[in-house]
Write a protein that holds these residues in place. Structure first.
Motif, PDB file in Angstrom:
ATOM      1  N   ILE A  12     -52.947  26.335 -23.511  1.00 27.01           N
ATOM      2  CA  ILE A  12     -52.014  25.616 -22.647  1.00 27.01           C
ATOM      3  C   ILE A  12     -51.008  24.912 -23.543  1.00 27.01           C
ATOM      4  O   ILE A  12     -51.385  24.199 -24.475  1.00 27.01           O
ATOM      5  CB  ILE A  12     -52.754  24.605 -21.753  1.00 27.01           C
ATOM      6  N   ILE A  13     -49.726  25.125 -23.284  1.00 27.60           N
ATOM      7  CA  ILE A  13     -48.668  24.581 -24.136  1.00 27.60           C
ATOM      8  C   ILE A  13     -47.739  23.713 -23.294  1.00 27.60           C
ATOM      9  O   ILE A  13     -47.259  24.139 -22.241  1.00 27.60           O
ATOM     10  CB  ILE A  13     -47.855  25.707 -24.803  1.00 27.60           C
ATOM     11  N   LEU A  14     -47.499  22.500 -23.770  1.00 22.85           N
ATOM     12  CA  LEU A  14     -46.553  21.594 -23.122  1.00 22.85           C
ATOM     13  C   LEU A  14     -45.177  21.780 -23.739  1.00 22.85           C
ATOM     14  O   LEU A  14     -45.019  21.690 -24.955  1.00 22.85           O
ATOM     15  CB  LEU A  14     -47.013  20.140 -23.281  1.00 22.85           C
ATOM     16  N   ARG A  22     -47.161  25.687 -19.816  1.00 25.99           N
ATOM     17  CA  ARG A  22     -47.412  27.117 -19.668  1.00 25.99           C
ATOM     18  C   ARG A  22     -48.813  27.442 -20.172  1.00 25.99           C
ATOM     19  O   ARG A  22     -49.290  26.867 -21.142  1.00 25.99           O
ATOM     20  CB  ARG A  22     -46.392  27.930 -20.472  1.00 25.99           C
ATOM     21  N   ILE A  23     -49.436  28.389 -19.507  1.00 23.78           N
ATOM     22  CA  ILE A  23     -50.720  28.904 -19.958  1.00 23.78           C
ATOM     23  C   ILE A  23     -50.500  30.353 -20.364  1.00 23.78           C
ATOM     24  O   ILE A  23     -49.902  31.136 -19.622  1.00 23.78           O
ATOM     25  CB  ILE A  23     -51.805  28.759 -18.866  1.00 23.78           C
ATOM     26  N   SER A  24     -50.931  30.695 -21.569  1.00 23.97           N
ATOM     27  CA  SER A  24     -50.648  32.027 -22.095  1.00 23.97           C
ATOM     28  C   SER A  24     -51.793  32.485 -22.990  1.00 23.97           C
ATOM     29  O   SER A  24     -52.770  31.767 -23.198  1.00 23.97           O
ATOM     30  CB  SER A  24     -49.333  32.015 -22.885  1.00 23.97           C
ATOM     31  N   GLY A  25     -51.659  33.690 -23.542  1.00 25.35           N
ATOM     32  CA  GLY A  25     -52.653  34.224 -24.463  1.00 25.35           C
ATOM     33  C   GLY A  25     -53.799  34.946 -23.789  1.00 25.35           C
ATOM     34  O   GLY A  25     -54.850  35.161 -24.402  1.00 25.35           O
ATOM     35  N   PHE A  26     -53.615  35.348 -22.518  1.00 27.78           N
ATOM     36  CA  PHE A  26     -54.698  36.013 -21.793  1.00 27.78           C
ATOM     37  C   PHE A  26     -55.091  37.349 -22.429  1.00 27.78           C
ATOM     38  O   PHE A  26     -56.261  37.728 -22.429  1.00 27.78           O
ATOM     39  CB  PHE A  26     -54.283  36.278 -20.338  1.00 27.78           C
ATOM     40  N   LEU A  27     -54.119  38.085 -22.941  1.00 30.86           N
ATOM     41  CA  LEU A  27     -54.366  39.463 -23.358  1.00 30.86           C
ATOM     42  C   LEU A  27     -54.889  39.585 -24.783  1.00 30.86           C
ATOM     43  O   LEU A  27     -55.712  40.453 -25.076  1.00 30.86           O
ATOM     44  CB  LEU A  27     -53.074  40.276 -23.217  1.00 30.86           C
ATOM     45  N   LYS A  79     -56.358  22.848   0.444  1.00 24.29           N
ATOM     46  CA  LYS A  79     -55.947  21.589  -0.178  1.00 24.29           C
ATOM     47  C   LYS A  79     -55.271  21.877  -1.512  1.00 24.29           C
ATOM     48  O   LYS A  79     -55.719  22.718  -2.287  1.00 24.29           O
ATOM     49  CB  LYS A  79     -57.165  20.693  -0.390  1.00 24.29           C
ATOM     50  N   GLN A  80     -54.150  21.186  -1.776  1.00 27.81           N
ATOM     51  CA  GLN A  80     -53.410  21.404  -3.011  1.00 27.81           C
ATOM     52  C   GLN A  80     -53.592  20.230  -3.955  1.00 27.81           C
ATOM     53  O   GLN A  80     -53.505  19.068  -3.565  1.00 27.81           O
ATOM     54  CB  GLN A  80     -51.916  21.605  -2.727  1.00 27.81           C
ATOM     55  N   THR A  81     -53.865  20.542  -5.224  1.00 29.30           N
ATOM     56  CA  THR A  81     -53.952  19.552  -6.290  1.00 29.30           C
ATOM     57  C   THR A  81     -53.015  19.997  -7.395  1.00 29.30           C
ATOM     58  O   THR A  81     -53.284  20.973  -8.095  1.00 29.30           O
ATOM     59  CB  THR A  81     -55.389  19.427  -6.832  1.00 29.30           C
ATOM     60  N   GLY A  82     -51.887  19.302  -7.562  1.00 29.20           N
ATOM     61  CA  GLY A  82     -50.880  19.745  -8.519  1.00 29.20           C
ATOM     62  C   GLY A  82     -50.331  21.095  -8.102  1.00 29.20           C
ATOM     63  O   GLY A  82     -49.909  21.290  -6.963  1.00 29.20           O
ATOM     64  N   VAL A  83     -50.371  22.066  -9.016  1.00 34.06           N
ATOM     65  CA  VAL A  83     -49.884  23.410  -8.696  1.00 34.06           C
ATOM     66  C   VAL A  83     -51.000  24.298  -8.158  1.00 34.06           C
ATOM     67  O   VAL A  83     -50.758  25.453  -7.794  1.00 34.06           O
ATOM     68  CB  VAL A  83     -49.261  24.078  -9.943  1.00 34.06           C
ATOM     69  N   PHE A  84     -52.216  23.778  -8.110  1.00 40.71           N
ATOM     70  CA  PHE A  84     -53.360  24.581  -7.690  1.00 40.71           C
ATOM     71  C   PHE A  84     -53.708  24.339  -6.223  1.00 40.71           C
ATOM     72  O   PHE A  84     -53.522  23.245  -5.698  1.00 40.71           O
ATOM     73  CB  PHE A  84     -54.587  24.251  -8.549  1.00 40.71           C
ATOM     74  N   ARG A  85     -54.234  25.381  -5.597  1.00 40.09           N
ATOM     75  CA  ARG A  85     -54.807  25.257  -4.259  1.00 40.09           C
ATOM     76  C   ARG A  85     -56.311  25.477  -4.360  1.00 40.09           C
ATOM     77  O   ARG A  85     -56.756  26.397  -5.038  1.00 40.09           O
ATOM     78  CB  ARG A  85     -54.174  26.263  -3.294  1.00 40.09           C
ATOM     79  N   GLU A  86     -57.069  24.615  -3.703  1.00 44.00           N
ATOM     80  CA  GLU A  86     -58.523  24.673  -3.797  1.00 44.00           C
ATOM     81  C   GLU A  86     -59.086  25.603  -2.729  1.00 44.00           C
ATOM     82  O   GLU A  86     -58.769  25.474  -1.548  1.00 44.00           O
ATOM     83  CB  GLU A  86     -59.118  23.274  -3.638  1.00 44.00           C
ATOM     84  N   LEU A  87     -59.927  26.513  -3.171  1.00 39.52           N
ATOM     85  CA  LEU A  87     -60.536  27.488  -2.275  1.00 39.52           C
ATOM     86  C   LEU A  87     -62.013  27.145  -2.116  1.00 39.52           C
ATOM     87  O   LEU A  87     -62.801  27.332  -3.045  1.00 39.52           O
ATOM     88  CB  LEU A  87     -60.385  28.897  -2.857  1.00 39.52           C
TER      89      LEU A  87
END
Length: 359
Positions: A12-14, A22-27, A79-87
């Motif tokens: 995670i990079i600010l 941004r979150i990166s480096g998945f691959l 429900k939304q928390t920041g950019v996330f939605r809780e499932l």
């Protein structure tokens, strides 16, 4: 059934200049990575995160036109928390309902003698902060210093009032230790000896480091000024990733510093959802008893920028209680670096604050 592949280079990079995270480096280094879905930047694709009990984070990505994506988009009440939605994974009552139900049970118990949970079980507690320990014991919370919410994803904050319905008093928000500056380099004891002062009510051989510190105001008791380096109040943005909350001496030396990285991790993780529970205290034969209110305040949706704004506006302040007893013989140090706020101002830290009945 799919397989699980480690993605060891996710980061995670600010980027404060935008600002964004941004979150990166998945691959990179991931043997079975969903390369096509990640690389093609397909609008509408959905990335799922799940956290196991051991702290492992699982990720899963699905295409924009998959049945799963269509099902998720059809759910309008997530429900939304920041950019996330809780499932939610089960059909049981949501955590807010359960928290209120438990607080209702505690309220109906009336006056409860002070106690706390230790590794040996529930034991009596008669300290001045036993109100919080007693509430935690009723909820089955073992006191700890970890930066995690207390109960079902909610931070539980007890605060003492003289009567229910009052918003007077102060609330301790967090007690993080400085991780840079003289405090860290030379140690807390050396810090108290240099910036502290003899006990104000005459307790022998004791040094205290205390006094309310507001941003950009010199504290006469310590000679230190609290500043925030690397935050633009007008743009509401962190401009220096190496910045933070600092205590500065008159010679501009950094006496103590809480870097943004640590504050962000602590605040967003622990205070995303919080419930503030008023309590009253009475003494009987030197024992303390506590009663908890039927109306509580619940804050949802916070952001570290709200915390920084509240510091700059003077609503949140640093109010340490660090002491060094038997300073000239066998020193005993007690650390307490606390950031506090007036109870009446607590709503400035949340995007949503409601008063809820527990009965």
């Amino acid at each position: 059934m799919g397989t699980i592949s480690k993605a060891p280079n996710v980061q995670i990079i600010l980027y404060p200049q935008y600002p964004e995270v941004r979150i990166s480096g998945f691959l990179k280094g991931c043997k079975s990575a969903p390369s096509e879905l990640i690389r093609m930047r397909q609008e509408g694709r959905i990335l799922f995160f799940g956290i196991r009990h051991n702290g492992t984070v699982l990720g899963y990505v699905t295409a924009h036109d998959s049945p799963l994506a269509n099902e998720i988009r059809a759910k309008e009440d997530l429900k939304q928390t920041g950019v996330f939605r809780e499932l939610p994974l089960t059909e049981q009552a949501d955590s807010k309902t359960i928290v209120l139900r438990e607080l209702g049970r505690i309220h109906r118990r009336g006056w409860i003698q002070g106690k706390r949970i230790s590794k040996r079980g529930v034991i009596g507690c008669n300290s001045s902060n036993a109100g919080g320990y007693t509430l935690e014991a009723e909820l089955g919370i073992l006191p700890n210093g970890f930066s995690e919410p207390d109960f079902l994803g909610w931070e539980v904050k007890q605060h003492t009032v003289s009567r229910f319905g009052s918003t007077a008093g102060r609330i301790t928000l967090m007690t993080p230790e400085p991780t840079e500056g003289y405090y860290r380099e030379e140690g807390a004891e050396a810090f108290v000896r240099r910036f502290g002062a003899p006990d104000r009510i005459g307790r022998a051989d004791r040094l205290n480091f205390g006094g309310i510190h507001h941003v950009d105001r010199r504290c006469e008791r310590t000679g230190l000024t609290m500043v925030i380096h690397g935050y633009d109040f007008e743009k509401k943005a962190i401009t220096e990733t190496g910045g933070g909350i600092c205590l500065i001496a008159d010679n501009q030396e950094i006496a103590a510093k809480w870097p943004f990285a640590g504050i962000i991790a602590h605040w967003n993780r622990k205070h995303g959802r919080a419930v503030y529970v008023p309590s009253m205290c009475r003494k009987e034969n030197s024992a303390r008893f506590y009663q908890y209110a039927s109306i509580v305040r619940m804050g949802e949706g916070t952001d570290v920028l709200l915390l920084l704004d509240a510091l700059l506006n003077g609503q949140v302040y640093y109010d340490p209680g660090i002491k060094l007893e038997d300073a000239s013989t066998y020193p005993k140090l007690k650390r307490r670096s606390q950031f506090r706020i007036k109870s009446a101002d607590i709503s400035v830290l949340y995007k949503k604050m409601t008063s809820e009945s527990v009965i």
